[in-house]
Motif scaffolding. Structure first.
Motif, PDB file in Angstrom:
ATOM      1  N   VAL A   1     -28.497  13.501 -11.121  1.00 58.72           N
ATOM      2  CA  VAL A   1     -27.905  13.973  -9.859  1.00 58.72           C
ATOM      3  C   VAL A   1     -26.960  15.018 -10.395  1.00 58.72           C
ATOM      4  O   VAL A   1     -26.016  14.708 -11.232  1.00 58.72           O
ATOM      5  CB  VAL A   1     -27.225  13.014  -9.224  1.00 58.72           C
ATOM      6  N   VAL A   2     -26.967  16.427 -10.169  1.00 59.26           N
ATOM      7  CA  VAL A   2     -26.254  17.256 -10.603  1.00 59.26           C
ATOM      8  C   VAL A   2     -25.414  18.012  -9.243  1.00 59.26           C
ATOM      9  O   VAL A   2     -24.426  18.761  -9.400  1.00 59.26           O
ATOM     10  CB  VAL A   2     -26.881  18.560 -11.190  1.00 59.26           C
ATOM     11  N   GLY A   3     -25.732  17.521  -8.275  1.00 56.87           N
ATOM     12  CA  GLY A   3     -25.005  18.335  -6.929  1.00 56.87           C
ATOM     13  C   GLY A   3     -25.417  17.265  -5.669  1.00 56.87           C
ATOM     14  O   GLY A   3     -26.250  16.392  -5.644  1.00 56.87           O
ATOM     15  N   TYR A   4     -24.136  17.037  -4.668  1.00 58.13           N
ATOM     16  CA  TYR A   4     -24.032  16.233  -3.799  1.00 58.13           C
ATOM     17  C   TYR A   4     -23.390  16.605  -2.564  1.00 58.13           C
ATOM     18  O   TYR A   4     -22.395  17.291  -2.690  1.00 58.13           O
ATOM     19  CB  TYR A   4     -23.727  14.986  -4.255  1.00 58.13           C
TER      20      TYR A   4
ATOM     21  N   ASN B   1     -21.353   8.759 -10.453  1.00 60.33           N
ATOM     22  CA  ASN B   1     -20.951   9.613 -11.601  1.00 60.33           C
ATOM     23  C   ASN B   1     -20.577  10.868 -11.448  1.00 60.33           C
ATOM     24  O   ASN B   1     -19.546  11.363 -12.008  1.00 60.33           O
ATOM     25  CB  ASN B   1     -22.218   9.270 -12.727  1.00 60.33           C
ATOM     26  N   LEU B   2     -21.279  11.548 -10.838  1.00 53.39           N
ATOM     27  CA  LEU B   2     -21.252  12.993 -10.357  1.00 53.39           C
ATOM     28  C   LEU B   2     -19.764  12.953  -9.700  1.00 53.39           C
ATOM     29  O   LEU B   2     -19.062  14.056  -9.928  1.00 53.39           O
ATOM     30  CB  LEU B   2     -22.186  13.517  -9.602  1.00 53.39           C
ATOM     31  N   LEU B   3     -19.635  12.326  -8.738  1.00 50.41           N
ATOM     32  CA  LEU B   3     -18.185  12.288  -7.894  1.00 50.41           C
ATOM     33  C   LEU B   3     -17.167  12.153  -8.949  1.00 50.41           C
ATOM     34  O   LEU B   3     -15.922  12.814  -8.645  1.00 50.41           O
ATOM     35  CB  LEU B   3     -18.370  11.450  -6.571  1.00 50.41           C
ATOM     36  N   ARG B   4     -17.302  11.039  -9.607  1.00 48.99           N
ATOM     37  CA  ARG B   4     -16.022  10.809 -10.605  1.00 48.99           C
ATOM     38  C   ARG B   4     -15.589  11.880 -11.460  1.00 48.99           C
ATOM     39  O   ARG B   4     -14.441  12.358 -11.705  1.00 48.99           O
ATOM     40  CB  ARG B   4     -16.450   9.690 -11.105  1.00 48.99           C
TER      41      ARG B   4
ATOM     42  N   ALA C   1     -20.051  18.303  -4.080  1.00 49.47           N
ATOM     43  CA  ALA C   1     -19.554  18.268  -5.275  1.00 49.47           C
ATOM     44  C   ALA C   1     -20.938  18.975  -6.357  1.00 49.47           C
ATOM     45  O   ALA C   1     -22.166  18.523  -5.761  1.00 49.47           O
ATOM     46  CB  ALA C   1     -19.525  16.942  -5.784  1.00 49.47           C
ATOM     47  N   VAL C   2     -20.490  19.656  -7.114  1.00 45.53           N
ATOM     48  CA  VAL C   2     -21.687  20.021  -8.136  1.00 45.53           C
ATOM     49  C   VAL C   2     -21.025  19.801  -9.489  1.00 45.53           C
ATOM     50  O   VAL C   2     -19.961  19.995  -9.713  1.00 45.53           O
ATOM     51  CB  VAL C   2     -21.773  21.597  -7.792  1.00 45.53           C
TER      52      VAL C   2
END
Length: 167
Positions: A53-56, A16-19, A78-79
């Motif tokens: 998840v807010v960063g990866y 979800n975060l990456l999208r 990603a953030v």
């Protein structure tokens, strides 16, 4: 805010975060394919107080001139948009570098903004006679050495898993 190695329950949040972060599906699909094929050397997540998840930061194996030298590639990173420019990406990268160092990896490469990654100690890979397959990437392709002997006999093409060729 907690920064830690990813666990299976994080997969949906990472996706979800990456999208959202990239505004497209390419990076999320890439990470999904890498995970399915066992090619995620390390994933580092930042989670909020609810566990979201807010960063990866993803790290995947790369070869040097067709040889496995215990090198990895960083990316994607990603953030969540509302948390950018607060040092979270930096914490993810440092956590990843520390963990990879503990696991005995030799070096990390990245394709990204030199002014961003340079502050972590990444140097232009071209200085070490190293390059990747993407044209016009010499400035953005950078190297961070973890092991003293990482560069012994290492030069030429640094190859990412074929999964990266889809993007």
């Amino acid at each position: 805010m907690l920064i830690r190695v990813e666990i299976p329950v994080d997969a949906a949040g990472i996706d979800n975060l990456l999208r959202k972060a990239f505004g497209r599906d390419d990076e999320a699909d890439l990470v999904q394919r890498l995970r399915e094929d066992g090619l995620l050397t390390l994933g580092v997540v930042a989670t909020d107080d609810e566990g979201g998840v807010v960063g990866y930061a993803a790290f995947t194996p790369v070869d040097v001139q067709g040889e496995d030298r215990q090198w990895v590639g960083l990316g994607p990173l990603a953030v969540e948009e509302s948390l950018r420019r607060q040092g979270l990406g930096e914490k993810l990268v440092y956590e990843g570098l520390d963990s990879l160092n503990e696991f005995g990896y030799a070096a990390v490469v990245v394709l990204g903004a030199p002014e961003y990654y340079g502050r972590f100690g990444f140097k232009p890979a071209a200085q070490f006679n190293l390059h990747c397959r993407w044209p016009d990437s010499a400035e953005a392709f950078q190297l961070y050495v973890l092991a003293n002997n990482a560069l012994e006999g290492a030069n030429g093409l640094v190859e990412y898993p074929p999964h990266f060729n889809h993007n």
